[in-house]
Design a protein around this motif. Structure first.
Motif, PDB file in Angstrom:
ATOM      1  N   ARG A  89      20.686  79.485  18.989  1.00  0.00           N
ATOM      2  CA  ARG A  89      19.596  80.094  18.226  1.00  0.00           C
ATOM      3  C   ARG A  89      20.119  80.560  16.870  1.00  0.00           C
ATOM      4  O   ARG A  89      20.979  81.418  16.783  1.00  0.00           O
ATOM      5  CB  ARG A  89      18.992  81.271  19.002  1.00  0.00           C
ATOM      6  N   THR A  91      19.716  82.284  13.149  1.00  0.00           N
ATOM      7  CA  THR A  91      18.966  83.237  12.338  1.00  0.00           C
ATOM      8  C   THR A  91      19.436  83.131  10.896  1.00  0.00           C
ATOM      9  O   THR A  91      20.639  83.191  10.627  1.00  0.00           O
ATOM     10  CB  THR A  91      19.171  84.685  12.833  1.00  0.00           C
ATOM     11  N   GLN A  97      13.953  82.426  11.995  1.00  0.00           N
ATOM     12  CA  GLN A  97      14.658  81.641  12.993  1.00  0.00           C
ATOM     13  C   GLN A  97      14.535  80.162  12.631  1.00  0.00           C
ATOM     14  O   GLN A  97      13.447  79.698  12.263  1.00  0.00           O
ATOM     15  CB  GLN A  97      14.056  81.872  14.382  1.00  0.00           C
ATOM     16  N   PRO A  99      14.363  76.755  14.234  1.00  0.00           N
ATOM     17  CA  PRO A  99      14.207  76.143  15.552  1.00  0.00           C
ATOM     18  C   PRO A  99      15.013  74.850  15.663  1.00  0.00           C
ATOM     19  O   PRO A  99      15.557  74.357  14.675  1.00  0.00           O
ATOM     20  CB  PRO A  99      12.700  75.863  15.619  1.00  0.00           C
ATOM     21  N   TYR A 128      23.613  73.534  19.518  1.00  0.00           N
ATOM     22  CA  TYR A 128      22.462  73.096  18.737  1.00  0.00           C
ATOM     23  C   TYR A 128      22.528  71.580  18.527  1.00  0.00           C
ATOM     24  O   TYR A 128      21.557  70.852  18.742  1.00  0.00           O
ATOM     25  CB  TYR A 128      22.444  73.828  17.394  1.00  0.00           C
TER      26      TYR A 128
END
Length: 229
Positions: A89, A91, A97, A99, A128
Motif C-alpha cells: 500500500r 501513500t 493512496q 492503488p 506491489y
C-alpha cells in the motif's frame, strides 16, 4: 525496453480521435472548466510538486486505463511517495493512496537524493510489483537499498513473473533467488558511470562496498567514471 507485451496501447482513454475531431483538451491549471489534461500512457509521472488535485486526476486516469486493459509503459514516482506498507500500500507525500495499477510495464521510483529505503519499504514495492500482470522492470534511483533474506516470501512472486529489479545508483540488479544485489551488465555500468557515481556518507556500509566494487569493475573494463559530490 525492446519488447512490449501484447495488448500495449498508447491511445488516450477515450480512444482514437478522428482527424476532423477538434482537440479540446485543456491545461490542468484551467480553473474555469476544471478540466485536466489526459496523461500520456507511454510515460506517466507523479511529482511531489504536483497539486493534490492533479495527482488524483492522474491516479483516476491510471485506474481507468488499467480497468480497460490498457498498458502503462512507465509510471514514475518523482520524490512523491511518503511511505509504503509491507503489503504494497503506497501513500504519496500528498496523503493520497496509489492503488494497484495492474497493467504497469515499468515502474520507476525516484526518491529524494540519498534517501535510505528500509527492508519493509523494499518488500512493499516488490509485493506491489508481484501483484501486477505485465510488469517487466521495477527501477530505483537516488536511494540506498537493502538486501533481503533469501527466504523473503515476496521474492518468489518477482522470480515467477521474471521482473527485473534495477538499482540505478549501483548498476546492480536484485537476484530474486538470493535476495542480494548482483552486477553482470557492463553496458549498465557504462551508462551509470557516464552520468556520474554518487556516494553518500550515511548510506549503508554494504552499499558503499557495492559502489567500490562497481568502480573496480569499471576500471578493469576501461570504463571512465566521475564521482558526484
Amino acid at each position: 525496453m525492446d519488447r512490449l507485451p501484447s495488448g500495449m496501447e498508447t491511445l488516450s482513454l477515450e480512444g482514437k480521435q478522428s482527424e476532423e475531431q477538434p482537440d479540446d483538451r485543456v491545461n490542468p491549471s484551467n480553473q474555469e472548466t476544471g478540466s485536466v489534461e489526459p496523461v500520456d500512457l507511454n510515460c506517466v509521472m507523479i511529482e511531489a510538486t504536483d497539486s493534490k488535485e492533479k495527482q488524483q486526476s492522474i491516479i483516476d486516469q491510471l485506474e481507468e486505463a488499467a480497468d480497460k486493459g490498457v498498458s502503462i509503459r512507465d509510471l514514475i514516482l518523482n520524490k512523491s511517495f511518503r511511505t509504503i506498507h509491507e503489503s504494497g500500500r503506497i501513500t504519496l507525500q500528498s496523503g493520497l493512496q496509489l492503488p494497484l495499477i495492474s497493467t504497469l510495464v515499468e515502474f520507476s521510483v525516484w526518491t529524494e537524493m540519498g534517501r535510505v529505503i528500509t527492508e519493509t519499504e523494499l518488500t512493499g514495492f516488490l509485493r506491489y510489483g508481484s501483484e501486477t500482470t505485465r510488469l517487466q522492470t521495477l527501477l530505483f534511483q537516488y536511494c540506498d537499498l537493502p538486501s533481503l533474506s533469501a527466504s523473503t516470501e515476496v521474492l518468489g512472486g518477482i522470480r515467477k513473473k521474471g521482473v527485473e529489479v534495477t538499482w540505478v545508483d549501483t548498476a546492480h540488479c536484485l537476484d530474486a533467488s538470493s535476495g542480494s544485489w548482483e552486477m553482470d551488465n557492463i553496458d549498465r555500468v557504462r551508462d551509470y558511470c557516464k552520468a556520474g557515481v554518487a556516494m553518500y556518507k550515511h548510506w549503508r556500509k554494504e552499499t558503499q562496498e557495492l559502489q567500490i566494487k562497481m568502480l573496480q569493475f569499471a576500471s578493469e573494463n576501461e570504463v571512465g567514471a566521475s564521482l558526484l559530490s
